[in-house]
Every structure is written in C-alpha cells, then in structure tokens.
Design a protein around this motif. Structure first.
Motif, PDB file in Angstrom:
ATOM      1  N   TRP A 142     -11.749   1.721  -5.547  1.00 35.09           N
ATOM      2  CA  TRP A 142     -11.643   3.128  -5.934  1.00 35.09           C
ATOM      3  C   TRP A 142     -11.399   4.026  -4.729  1.00 35.09           C
ATOM      4  CZ3 TRP A 142     -10.631   4.722 -10.592  1.00 35.09           C
ATOM      5  CH2 TRP A 142     -10.955   3.915 -11.681  1.00 35.09           C
ATOM      6  N   LEU A 143     -11.971   3.684  -3.579  1.00 36.93           N
ATOM      7  CA  LEU A 143     -11.691   4.448  -2.359  1.00 36.93           C
ATOM      8  C   LEU A 143     -10.219   4.352  -2.003  1.00 36.93           C
ATOM      9  CD1 LEU A 143     -12.490   6.011   0.214  1.00 36.93           C
ATOM     10  CD2 LEU A 143     -13.073   3.815   1.262  1.00 36.93           C
ATOM     11  N   SER A 144      -9.673   3.146  -2.077  1.00 39.28           N
ATOM     12  CA  SER A 144      -8.259   2.944  -1.781  1.00 39.28           C
ATOM     13  C   SER A 144      -7.382   3.715  -2.759  1.00 39.28           C
ATOM     14  CB  SER A 144      -7.930   1.454  -1.831  1.00 39.28           C
ATOM     15  OG  SER A 144      -6.556   1.227  -1.638  1.00 39.28           O
ATOM     16  N   SER A 145      -7.712   3.630  -4.043  1.00 37.60           N
ATOM     17  CA  SER A 145      -6.932   4.326  -5.058  1.00 37.60           C
ATOM     18  C   SER A 145      -6.973   5.833  -4.853  1.00 37.60           C
ATOM     19  CB  SER A 145      -7.455   3.967  -6.453  1.00 37.60           C
ATOM     20  OG  SER A 145      -6.716   4.638  -7.455  1.00 37.60           O
ATOM     21  N   ALA A 146      -8.148   6.369  -4.543  1.00 34.30           N
ATOM     22  CA  ALA A 146      -8.286   7.807  -4.322  1.00 34.30           C
ATOM     23  C   ALA A 146      -7.502   8.255  -3.094  1.00 34.30           C
ATOM     24  CB  ALA A 146      -9.760   8.174  -4.175  1.00 34.30           C
ATOM     25  N   GLU A 163      -7.093  -8.680   5.888  1.00 37.22           N
ATOM     26  CA  GLU A 163      -6.020  -8.143   5.048  1.00 37.22           C
ATOM     27  C   GLU A 163      -6.421  -6.809   4.420  1.00 37.22           C
ATOM     28  OE1 GLU A 163      -4.776  -8.363   0.604  1.00 37.22           O
ATOM     29  OE2 GLU A 163      -5.483 -10.287   1.405  1.00 37.22           O
ATOM     30  N   GLU A 164      -7.618  -6.753   3.827  1.00 37.52           N
ATOM     31  CA  GLU A 164      -8.057  -5.527   3.170  1.00 37.52           C
ATOM     32  C   GLU A 164      -8.310  -4.407   4.176  1.00 37.52           C
ATOM     33  OE1 GLU A 164      -8.075  -4.982  -0.004  1.00 37.52           O
ATOM     34  OE2 GLU A 164      -7.498  -7.043  -0.513  1.00 37.52           O
ATOM     35  N   THR A 165      -8.792  -4.763   5.368  1.00 38.18           N
ATOM     36  CA  THR A 165      -9.016  -3.749   6.402  1.00 38.18           C
ATOM     37  C   THR A 165      -7.690  -3.187   6.898  1.00 38.18           C
ATOM     38  OG1 THR A 165     -11.052  -4.880   7.080  1.00 38.18           O
ATOM     39  CG2 THR A 165     -10.117  -3.279   8.618  1.00 38.18           C
ATOM     40  N   ALA A 166      -6.685  -4.047   7.059  1.00 38.17           N
ATOM     41  CA  ALA A 166      -5.356  -3.575   7.450  1.00 38.17           C
ATOM     42  C   ALA A 166      -4.805  -2.608   6.416  1.00 38.17           C
ATOM     43  CB  ALA A 166      -4.412  -4.763   7.631  1.00 38.17           C
ATOM     44  N   GLU A 167      -5.007  -2.933   5.155  1.00 39.72           N
ATOM     45  CA  GLU A 167      -4.551  -2.054   4.078  1.00 39.72           C
ATOM     46  C   GLU A 167      -5.273  -0.707   4.127  1.00 39.72           C
ATOM     47  OE1 GLU A 167      -4.342  -2.195  -0.808  1.00 39.72           O
ATOM     48  OE2 GLU A 167      -4.455  -4.067   0.334  1.00 39.72           O
ATOM     49  N   GLY A 168      -6.600  -0.745   4.322  1.00 39.53           N
ATOM     50  CA  GLY A 168      -7.366   0.492   4.396  1.00 39.53           C
ATOM     51  C   GLY A 168      -7.015   1.329   5.611  1.00 39.53           C
ATOM     52  N   PHE A 169      -6.817   0.682   6.756  1.00 33.48           N
ATOM     53  CA  PHE A 169      -6.401   1.403   7.963  1.00 33.48           C
ATOM     54  C   PHE A 169      -5.046   2.072   7.738  1.00 33.48           C
ATOM     55  CE2 PHE A 169      -8.843  -0.236  11.912  1.00 33.48           C
ATOM     56  CZ  PHE A 169     -10.041  -0.084  11.246  1.00 33.48           C
ATOM     57  N   GLY A 170      -4.131   1.356   7.089  1.00 28.84           N
ATOM     58  CA  GLY A 170      -2.813   1.928   6.819  1.00 28.84           C
ATOM     59  C   GLY A 170      -2.903   3.175   5.960  1.00 28.84           C
ATOM     60  N   GLU A 171      -3.767   3.139   4.954  1.00 31.46           N
ATOM     61  CA  GLU A 171      -3.955   4.306   4.094  1.00 31.46           C
ATOM     62  C   GLU A 171      -4.530   5.478   4.881  1.00 31.46           C
ATOM     63  OE1 GLU A 171      -4.917   1.417   0.263  1.00 31.46           O
ATOM     64  OE2 GLU A 171      -6.520   2.584   1.221  1.00 31.46           O
ATOM     65  N   TRP A 219      10.599  13.616  -0.417  1.00 30.23           N
ATOM     66  CA  TRP A 219       9.141  13.745  -0.417  1.00 30.23           C
ATOM     67  C   TRP A 219       8.591  13.522  -1.815  1.00 30.23           C
ATOM     68  CZ3 TRP A 219       6.042  13.036   3.291  1.00 30.23           C
ATOM     69  CH2 TRP A 219       6.244  13.546   4.581  1.00 30.23           C
ATOM     70  N   ARG A 220       9.281  14.051  -2.821  1.00 35.59           N
ATOM     71  CA  ARG A 220       8.804  13.876  -4.192  1.00 35.59           C
ATOM     72  C   ARG A 220       8.924  12.430  -4.650  1.00 35.59           C
ATOM     73  NH1 ARG A 220      10.779  19.106  -4.138  1.00 35.59           N
ATOM     74  NH2 ARG A 220      12.929  18.509  -4.572  1.00 35.59           N
ATOM     75  N   VAL A 221       9.981  11.753  -4.223  1.00 37.91           N
ATOM     76  CA  VAL A 221      10.113  10.324  -4.524  1.00 37.91           C
ATOM     77  C   VAL A 221       8.960   9.547  -3.898  1.00 37.91           C
ATOM     78  CG1 VAL A 221      11.501   8.256  -4.108  1.00 37.91           C
ATOM     79  CG2 VAL A 221      12.609  10.377  -4.841  1.00 37.91           C
ATOM     80  N   ILE A 222       8.643   9.857  -2.648  1.00 36.50           N
ATOM     81  CA  ILE A 222       7.535   9.188  -1.956  1.00 36.50           C
ATOM     82  C   ILE A 222       6.211   9.493  -2.650  1.00 36.50           C
ATOM     83  CG2 ILE A 222       6.199   9.212   0.197  1.00 36.50           C
ATOM     84  CD1 ILE A 222       8.921   9.563   1.646  1.00 36.50           C
ATOM     85  N   GLY A 223       6.035  10.747  -3.086  1.00 37.04           N
ATOM     86  CA  GLY A 223       4.825  11.094  -3.815  1.00 37.04           C
ATOM     87  C   GLY A 223       4.677  10.270  -5.086  1.00 37.04           C
ATOM     88  N   ALA A 224       5.777  10.116  -5.830  1.00 33.88           N
ATOM     89  CA  ALA A 224       5.733   9.302  -7.049  1.00 33.88           C
ATOM     90  C   ALA A 224       5.411   7.847  -6.718  1.00 33.88           C
ATOM     91  CB  ALA A 224       7.070   9.395  -7.786  1.00 33.88           C
ATOM     92  N   GLY A 225       5.937   7.364  -5.597  1.00 32.58           N
ATOM     93  CA  GLY A 225       5.650   5.993  -5.190  1.00 32.58           C
ATOM     94  C   GLY A 225       4.176   5.781  -4.892  1.00 32.58           C
ATOM     95  N   PHE A 226       3.552   6.766  -4.257  1.00 34.85           N
ATOM     96  CA  PHE A 226       2.127   6.623  -3.948  1.00 34.85           C
ATOM     97  C   PHE A 226       1.256   6.770  -5.189  1.00 34.85           C
ATOM     98  CE2 PHE A 226       3.377   7.165   0.521  1.00 34.85           C
ATOM     99  CZ  PHE A 226       2.599   6.164   1.091  1.00 34.85           C
ATOM    100  N   VAL A 227       1.715   7.546  -6.171  1.00 35.08           N
ATOM    101  CA  VAL A 227       1.000   7.577  -7.449  1.00 35.08           C
ATOM    102  C   VAL A 227       1.009   6.182  -8.077  1.00 35.08           C
ATOM    103  CG1 VAL A 227       1.053   8.447  -9.822  1.00 35.08           C
ATOM    104  CG2 VAL A 227       1.414  10.022  -7.911  1.00 35.08           C
ATOM    105  N   LEU A 228       2.171   5.522  -8.019  1.00 35.82           N
ATOM    106  CA  LEU A 228       2.280   4.171  -8.560  1.00 35.82           C
ATOM    107  C   LEU A 228       1.374   3.200  -7.802  1.00 35.82           C
ATOM    108  CD1 LEU A 228       3.680   2.258 -10.551  1.00 35.82           C
ATOM    109  CD2 LEU A 228       5.487   1.934  -8.851  1.00 35.82           C
ATOM    110  N   LEU A 229       1.312   3.332  -6.481  1.00 37.04           N
ATOM    111  CA  LEU A 229       0.437   2.467  -5.690  1.00 37.04           C
ATOM    112  C   LEU A 229      -1.030   2.707  -6.028  1.00 37.04           C
ATOM    113  CD1 LEU A 229       2.145   2.641  -2.168  1.00 37.04           C
ATOM    114  CD2 LEU A 229       2.077   0.678  -3.720  1.00 37.04           C
TER     115      LEU A 229
END
Length: 230
Positions: free
Chosen positions: A62-66, A196-204, A92-102
């Motif tokens: 949920w932290l990642s999703s938020a 792997e999960e830490t790399a993902e969280g750091f990226g976010e 920018w709007r395309v990227i925003g939609a992409g992050f909503v999907l993520l």
C-alpha cells in the motif's frame, strides 16, 4: 493584488528542502523495512502480515501504491502547468496515466495475472506461471524505461538534481525485472527478494523527489499588479 498567469503554480510551501525531506523519509523507511525483513522479527505472524515484502496486500504494498499515485498526481500537475496545447504537457499527462496504472498494478497484481494468463495460453509447464510476466512484459517494461530515461533527462535536465533523481530512480526500476529473472520461484532467497523490493521502493522515492523538485523549481512567476492610474 497579484495574479498567477495561465498554468499551474506550485504551492508556496513546496520548497527544495521540503522535497528532499520527503525523499529522505521514504528512503529511511525502505531501509528500515529491508532490515526488518532480514531480521528474526519477520518470523512474527503480525510483523510478517504487515511488512513482509514477499507477500501481497501488506502495508509495504500500500505504501508503494500510494507513492505511485502521488507521482501520477504530480505528473498531471506538471502537465497542467505546461498548458493543454504543449507537447510536453501532453507527455506529462501520458506519464501520469502510466503511474496510475502502476499504482493499480501494485494493489491488484495485474502483471502477475498477466503471467498466469500467458501460462495458460502458452502452456509452459517448466516455469511457474507468475514468472511468465518477466518474459511477456519484461521487454516492454524495459523499452518504456529507456524512453523514460531519455524523456526525463531531457525534460528535467541531465545535470539537475531532479533529473539525476529521476534517472537513478528509473535505473533502479530497470533492475527489478533482471532481479526477478534470477529467481524463477519468485519466492526466495529472501535476500534477493528484499534487494528487489528495496530497489523498487528507492526508485519510487527518487522519482517522487524529482517531481517535487521540478514543481518547486519551476513555480510560475506572478504578474505585477497594474500601476494605479494617474
């Protein structure tokens, strides 16, 4: 009285110091989560249920999703400020939609479901069904990440702090499919999963910081009040 011109003006409280503080808190949080997952405390049922990075539906998910959803909102704000007619604003709007999907993917496990569907269609018995997402979606994700590297670097500036945060964050995300490719069971060893999960969280966290810095640095100037007549 002053009036902002057409476009988005960042909130007055959004400063470089605030943006970096948010990044720091998130990074420290992910370090603590990683340390907890590598400690004996993770064997506790309650701790595992809340913070195990190898489970779905936890507070980590949920932290990642938020975080991804906030990144999407900031991208939409950047697009709004760039004006509707701007090509940069459209991207920018395309990227925003992409992050909503993520963000939805984090909570609904969409890529795992795609892997399961691919396994049924391709009838591949020698790999776990969840692993097939790496094969099916991995190349698409890598191509998207390469495009994002070029776009963010060019838009935010390769040498700016926000540009560097964005590119490092994307590079960390690019490592995730590679790390998952090293783990066909998608369940261990725990150290690999935590990395792997830490790399993902750091990226976010870094991408969130990049957009906060971008909005803070490019606050729209205000027009001076017209001079009184006479």
């Amino acid at each position: 009285m002053t009036r902002p011109p057409h476009g988005f003006e960042a909130p007055s409280g959004l400063t470089r110091a605030v943006a970096l503080r948010v990044v720091g808190v998130l990074l420290v949080g992910h370090v603590l989560i990683a340390a907890l997952n590598l400690s004996p405390l993770i064997d506790s049922y309650t701790v595992s249920l809340l913070l195990d990075v190898n489970l779905e539906g936890t507070m980590v998910v949920w932290l990642s999703s938020a975080t991804l959803l906030v990144i999407a909102a900031l991208a939409f704000l950047a697009g709004w400020r760039a004006s509707a007619e701007s090509r940069v604003g459209a991207w920018w709007r395309v990227i925003g939609a992409g992050f909503v999907l993520l963000s939805l993917d984090e909570t609904a496990s969409l890529h795992e479901r795609i892997g399961e569907k691919a396994a049924r269609v391709l009838e591949v018995d020698w790999l776990p069904s969840l692993y097939l997402w790496v094969i099916v979606l991995g190349p698409i994700a890598m191509l998207a990440a390469v495009w994002m590297l070029r776009w963010f670097g060019g838009t935010l500036g390769w040498r700016s702090v926000q540009g560097r945060l964005a590119t490092v964050g994307i590079a960390l995300w690019m490592a995730v499919p590679v790390l998952e490719a090293l783990d066909p069971t998608l369940g261990g060893p725990r150290l690999l999963v935590v990395i792997e999960e830490t790399a993902e969280g750091f990226g976010e966290a870094l991408m969130l910081g990049a957009l906060l810095l971008h909005l803070a640095a490019r606050r729209a100037p205000v027009e001076p009040a017209p001079a009184p007549p006479g």
